[in-house]
Scaffold this active site. Structure first.
Site, short mmCIF file in Angstrom:
data_model
loop_
_atom_site.label_atom_id
_atom_site.label_comp_id
_atom_site.label_asym_id
_atom_site.label_seq_id
_atom_site.Cartn_x
_atom_site.Cartn_y
_atom_site.Cartn_z
N HIS A 132 4.69 5.80 2.63
CA HIS A 132 4.74 7.10 3.31
C HIS A 132 5.59 7.03 4.59
CE1 HIS A 132 2.17 8.79 0.42
NE2 HIS A 132 1.00 8.47 0.94
N HIS A 173 0.26 -3.72 6.06
CA HIS A 173 -1.02 -3.81 6.79
C HIS A 173 -2.13 -4.38 5.92
CE1 HIS A 173 -0.92 0.01 4.66
NE2 HIS A 173 -2.22 -0.09 4.57
N SER A 200 0.48 3.80 1.65
CA SER A 200 0.65 4.29 3.03
C SER A 200 1.93 3.72 3.65
CB SER A 200 -0.54 3.89 3.90
OG SER A 200 -1.72 4.43 3.35
N CYS A 235 0.85 -1.19 0.00
CA CYS A 235 0.00 0.00 0.00
C CYS A 235 0.89 1.24 0.00
CB CYS A 235 -0.87 -0.03 1.25
SG CYS A 235 -1.95 1.38 1.41
N CYS A 270 -7.20 -3.56 2.94
CA CYS A 270 -7.04 -2.10 2.85
C CYS A 270 -7.58 -1.53 1.54
CB CYS A 270 -5.60 -1.67 3.06
SG CYS A 270 -5.36 0.12 2.88
#
Ligand code: ZN
Ligand code: ZN
Length: 370
Positions: A45, A61, A42, A40, A167
């Site tokens: 990030h 995740h 994220s 992902c 997700c």
């Protein structure tokens, strides 16, 4: 026990593949052997510093795997059960969980702290604690997490695709279906057609949108978006997306604009609001960089034009209800998961995988464990 994992030691844009120690599951926890984990944006990030976390940390995740062992007091799952990890460890007891907003569970505050619910760590290396992201840490062969973080699924579902309902799928699909409540006949414009945005496209189409406008800088993703239900595509490198949305809607604007780009900037929000019709809904779905700019919005849009701007996390889904529901839609051929996986990687290829993600070569890359 020993487990190979991709460890982040700081915002260095690089994962280190190492053998770490994973503790036994404590009360209310489970040990899961990962089979597959989606990559992902994220997670990236944290690797770039766009979102601050505690280091060293194992992120990841969007995992799926098989329960290896359960701790004391766990009756919901048993060894051998197939599960999807969920980054929202919804407690089922707080005000938000009890009012159908489990994605906003009070435990959300714990996602970046790195420890388990009791405040202690399950991952270690050379005597040092290693933090777990969202209590799950799916970039590891084995993980320990609260039983509330696992959703049991049918064992015949392919785990290298089922992981995506941890997700990307619920976030995009739910933004359209749950948060924006897209109704039949509406026009929906989606900024960003990556792993999340593509699911916003298929969510909007499944909800009955008449026009689904996909907006992305990468042409092959726009082509792909048509397979997921997009009726129109816009590449902002060639044309002004706001003007095109207004043209497509005869000057009215879209009923719903979903901002699913991996980093939502003030500029993107401004474009989204301008592309939204009077009294329409602009939904912030993607992450934003805390170090970046503040919104520069025109109050006029909100009073005189009665527009709404709202946010959502995890697509306003209730994990225990909606994850199995999404997998049923997949089983019935109504939700595309196979088509979301662009490429599979081994754990030791994770740095290349994120490079591919950053350079726009993936809808979803999936790590597959041995
Ligand atoms: Zn994610
Ligand atoms: Zn809760």
């Amino acid at each position: 026990m020993k487990s190979r994992a991709a460890v982040l030691y700081g915002p260095t844009r690089s994962f280190s593949i190492e053998e770490i120690d994973v503790d036994e599951p404590k009360e209310g926890e489970v040990l899961v052997k990962l089979v597959a984990t989606g990559l992902c944006h994220s997670d990236w990030h944290f690797a770039t510093g766009a979102a601050p976390v505690r280091f060293p940390m194992v992120v990841g995740h969007e995992g799926a795997g098989i329960v290896e062992k359960v701790g004391p007091g766990v009756s919901e799952v048993q060894p051998g059960d197939h599960v999807v990890l969920c980054y929202i460890p919804a407690c089922g007891k707080c005000r938000w969980c009890l009012s159908g907003l489990a994605a906003l569970c009070d435990r959300g505050i714990l996602l970046t702290q790195g420890a388990q619910l009791d405040g202690t760590f399950r991952f270690h290396k050379d005597g040092q604690d290693i933090a777990q992201f969202a209590l799950v840490s799916a970039f590891s062969e084995y993980t320990v997490c609260p039983v509330d973080s696992v959703i049991k699924i049918d064992p015949d579902l392919p785990l290298d695709r089922a992981c995506l309902v941890g997700c990307a799928v619920p976030t995009g699909w739910g933004a359209a279906v749950n948060r924006a409540r897209v109704r039949p006949g509406e026009t929906v414009a989606i900024f960003g057609t990556g792993g999340v945005g593509m699911n916003a496209v298929q969510g909007a189409a499944l909800a009955g949108a008449e026009k689904v406008i996909a907006i992305d800088l990468v042409d092959w993703k726009l082509e792909k978006a048509k397979e997921f239900g997009a009726t129109h595509t816009i590449n902002p490198t060639r044309e002004d997306p706001v003007q095109r949305v207004l043209d497509i809607t005869h000057g009215v604007g879209a009923d719903v604009v979903l901002l699913t780009v991996s980093l939502v900037t003030a500029d993107i929000i401004g474009q989204g609001v301008r592309a939204t019709r009077k009294a329409g809904r602009t939904v912030i779905v993607g992450a934003s960089d805390r170090r970046m700019d503040r919104m520069n919005i025109t109050p006029y849009d909100f009073m005189l034009l009665a527009k709404e701007i709202v946010g959502t996390i995890f697509g306003h889904n209730v994990p225990r209800v909606d994850i199995p529901r999404l997998l049923e839609l997949y089983r019935d051929g109504k939700l595309k998961l196979d088509e979301l996986v662009t490429k599979r990687y081994r754990l030791d290829e994770i740095n290349q995988a994120f490079l591919d993600l950053e350079e726009g070569r993936l809808l979803r890359g999936v790590l597959v464990f041995d």
